[in-house]
Design a protein around this motif. Structure first.
Motif, mmCIF file in Angstrom:
data_model
loop_
_atom_site.group_PDB
_atom_site.id
_atom_site.type_symbol
_atom_site.label_atom_id
_atom_site.label_comp_id
_atom_site.label_asym_id
_atom_site.label_seq_id
_atom_site.Cartn_x
_atom_site.Cartn_y
_atom_site.Cartn_z
ATOM 1 N N ALA A 46 0.825 -1.205 0.000
ATOM 2 C CA ALA A 46 0.000 0.000 0.000
ATOM 3 C C ALA A 46 0.856 1.250 0.000
ATOM 4 O O ALA A 46 0.368 2.345 -0.309
ATOM 5 N N ALA A 47 2.099 1.109 0.377
ATOM 6 C CA ALA A 47 3.043 2.224 0.360
ATOM 7 C C ALA A 47 4.423 1.652 0.104
ATOM 8 O O ALA A 47 4.675 0.451 0.299
ATOM 9 N N SER A 48 5.306 2.507 -0.352
ATOM 10 C CA SER A 48 6.674 2.056 -0.593
ATOM 11 C C SER A 48 7.373 1.771 0.735
ATOM 12 O O SER A 48 6.872 2.139 1.799
ATOM 13 N N GLY A 49 8.536 1.145 0.651
ATOM 14 C CA GLY A 49 9.267 0.823 1.867
ATOM 15 C C GLY A 49 9.629 2.052 2.672
ATOM 16 O O GLY A 49 9.524 2.070 3.899
ATOM 17 N N VAL A 50 10.025 3.103 1.980
ATOM 18 C CA VAL A 50 10.391 4.334 2.685
ATOM 19 C C VAL A 50 9.180 4.958 3.339
ATOM 20 O O VAL A 50 9.223 5.427 4.479
ATOM 21 N N GLU A 51 8.050 4.971 2.592
ATOM 22 C CA GLU A 51 6.826 5.546 3.151
ATOM 23 C C GLU A 51 6.337 4.759 4.350
ATOM 24 O O GLU A 51 5.870 5.336 5.344
ATOM 25 N N SER A 52 6.443 3.436 4.274
ATOM 26 C CA SER A 52 6.038 2.598 5.410
ATOM 27 C C SER A 52 6.901 2.883 6.625
ATOM 28 O O SER A 52 6.412 2.996 7.756
ATOM 29 N N LEU A 53 8.213 3.006 6.377
ATOM 30 C CA LEU A 53 9.131 3.303 7.474
ATOM 31 C C LEU A 53 8.831 4.665 8.080
ATOM 32 O O LEU A 53 8.800 4.824 9.312
ATOM 33 N N LEU A 54 8.585 5.667 7.246
ATOM 34 C CA LEU A 54 8.291 7.006 7.758
ATOM 35 C C LEU A 54 6.987 7.026 8.552
ATOM 36 O O LEU A 54 6.886 7.707 9.580
ATOM 37 N N ALA A 55 5.981 6.275 8.089
ATOM 38 C CA ALA A 55 4.708 6.221 8.819
ATOM 39 C C ALA A 55 4.908 5.597 10.196
ATOM 40 O O ALA A 55 4.365 6.071 11.206
ATOM 41 N N GLY A 56 5.718 4.519 10.230
ATOM 42 C CA GLY A 56 5.994 3.880 11.523
ATOM 43 C C GLY A 56 6.760 4.796 12.454
ATOM 44 O O GLY A 56 6.444 4.900 13.645
ATOM 45 N N LEU A 57 7.772 5.468 11.908
ATOM 46 C CA LEU A 57 8.566 6.373 12.740
ATOM 47 C C LEU A 57 7.735 7.548 13.248
ATOM 48 O O LEU A 57 7.904 7.997 14.389
ATOM 49 N N MET A 58 6.830 8.035 12.388
ATOM 50 C CA MET A 58 5.977 9.138 12.820
ATOM 51 C C MET A 58 5.075 8.699 13.981
ATOM 52 O O MET A 58 4.905 9.425 14.960
ATOM 53 N N GLY A 59 4.496 7.510 13.841
ATOM 54 C CA GLY A 59 3.644 7.003 14.915
ATOM 55 C C GLY A 59 4.416 6.786 16.209
ATOM 56 O O GLY A 59 3.933 7.112 17.304
ATOM 57 N N ILE A 60 5.629 6.242 16.099
ATOM 58 C CA ILE A 60 6.460 6.016 17.291
ATOM 59 C C ILE A 60 6.834 7.357 17.925
ATOM 60 O O ILE A 60 6.831 7.502 19.156
ATOM 61 N N THR A 61 7.157 8.348 17.089
ATOM 62 C CA THR A 61 7.515 9.675 17.623
ATOM 63 C C THR A 61 6.357 10.279 18.401
ATOM 64 O O THR A 61 6.537 10.817 19.508
ATOM 65 N N ILE A 62 5.155 10.177 17.833
ATOM 66 C CA ILE A 62 3.981 10.713 18.523
ATOM 67 C C ILE A 62 3.744 9.967 19.835
ATOM 68 O O ILE A 62 3.433 10.568 20.872
ATOM 69 N N SER A 63 3.917 8.654 19.816
ATOM 70 C CA SER A 63 3.718 7.851 21.028
ATOM 71 C C SER A 63 4.725 8.224 22.108
ATOM 72 O O SER A 63 4.368 8.357 23.290
ATOM 73 N N LEU A 64 5.994 8.403 21.715
ATOM 74 C CA LEU A 64 7.008 8.792 22.694
ATOM 75 C C LEU A 64 6.754 10.201 23.220
ATOM 76 O O LEU A 64 7.050 10.499 24.386
ATOM 77 N N LEU A 65 6.219 11.083 22.369
ATOM 78 C CA LEU A 65 5.878 12.430 22.824
ATOM 79 C C LEU A 65 4.766 12.365 23.877
ATOM 80 O O LEU A 65 4.828 13.061 24.902
#
Length: 306
Positions: free
Chosen positions: A66-85
């Motif tokens: 559904a998304a490229s590897g980079v996009e998938s990685l960025l989506a995961g990192l964004m979610g983790i960043t929000i969770s850590l915040l």
């Protein structure tokens, strides 16, 4: 062969042996797992759920194309960043709450960290032992006593009369007392003959000398010669004494109490045999008002020889 290895053993004396090395290596391998456990224990549950969902989303996007590897990685990192915040904000809120709790007397601010640290160390250094169980029990007892103090009450065992005596010594204007002389195994007047009773009477005499007005009602089952003598002795000392037969009042008024200046009170909790099992001193307004009503009801029907 044995001598050769014995010599080698002496040559490396002072270095860790093979078993120690293996144990240390084994311990070293478990450290990441232990670190993850500690991290999970100290991370906000909402943040843990957010991190898990972020990783799951990233993997799902990548596996379903559904998304490229980079996009998938960025989506995961964004979610983790929000969770850590979110976790960081929750930690900051807890720290702020703790600071406000410790915003009090200097002795509280200084001793609280030491108290918590000692209990925690006892529980962590001696887990699954009587030490850890005792630490938890004492901490729970301290919490219960602290809650009672916050409500304006001091609860002591039946043989501890400190508050009864000290409050009588501090009394400035008025002392009202109600003594229920219900039949008991040790005798109706056993309390007044005891060491506590003698000390309390001495404090009464000192209060009378200061000009304190003392009114006491004796609720009795039998008007014995011994009770008559006690009543007369207190009257001669200056106490206003009233007598009330046991059957003349409701059972819920069978209370042993003292009231000082209308601001503090004492109540004795009794056993089935009429012995004091617990002393409760209180400055709680609800307690003072309740015991004042009890005393007033008894005094209104008692017989006084004024």
């Amino acid at each position: 062969m044995d001598r050769h290895y014995a010599g080698r053993t002496h040559e490396i004396e002072g270095l860790p042996m093979t078993g120690d090395v293996l144990r240390r290596r084994s311990t070293g391998r478990t450290r990441p797992a232990g670190g993850l456990v500690r991290l999970a224990a100290h991370t906000d549950p909402v943040a843990l759920i957010g991190i898990t969902l972020s990783i799951a989303l990233s993997v799902t996007l990548d596996l379903t194309n559904a998304a490229s590897g980079v996009e998938s990685l960025l989506a995961g990192l964004m979610g983790i960043t929000i969770s850590l915040l979110v976790d960081s904000l929750a930690r900051a809120e807890r720290r702020f709450h703790l600071r406000t709790l410790l915003d009090g007397p200097s002795w509280l601010v200084q001793s609280t960290p030491q108290l918590v640290s000692a209990v925690r160390e006892a529980a962590e250094r001696h887990p699954d032992t009587r030490i850890a169980a005792r630490a938890q029990h004492r901490y729970e007892q301290f919490r219960i006593e602290a809650e009672q103090l916050a409500a304006g009450r001091i609860v002591r065992p039946g043989d501890d009369d400190e508050d009864l005596i000290e409050a009588t010594r501090d009394c400035a204007r008025r002392l009202d007392g109600l003594t229920n002389l219900a039949p008991r195994a040790s005798g109706e007047l056993s309390w007044w003959r005891s060491e506590i009773g003698r000390r309390y009477w001495e404090a009464n005499l000192a209060a009378l000398a200061r000009g304190v007005r003392i009114t006491r009602v004796f609720v009795y089952a039998t008007l014995s010669d011994e009770l008559t003598e006690l009543v007369e002795r207190q009257r001669r000392a200056g106490v206003r004494v009233g007598l009330l037969p046991l059957g003349a009042l409701s059972p819920h008024l069978h209370v042993n109490l003292a009231l000082w200046d209308g601001t503090s009170c004492w109540e004795a909790r009794m056993s089935a045999h009429g012995e004091i099992t617990e002393n409760q001193f209180s400055v709680n307004r609800a307690d003072v008002d309740r015991l004042t009503r009890v005393f007033d009801q008894c005094a209104s029907v008692a017989t006084f020889q004024d």
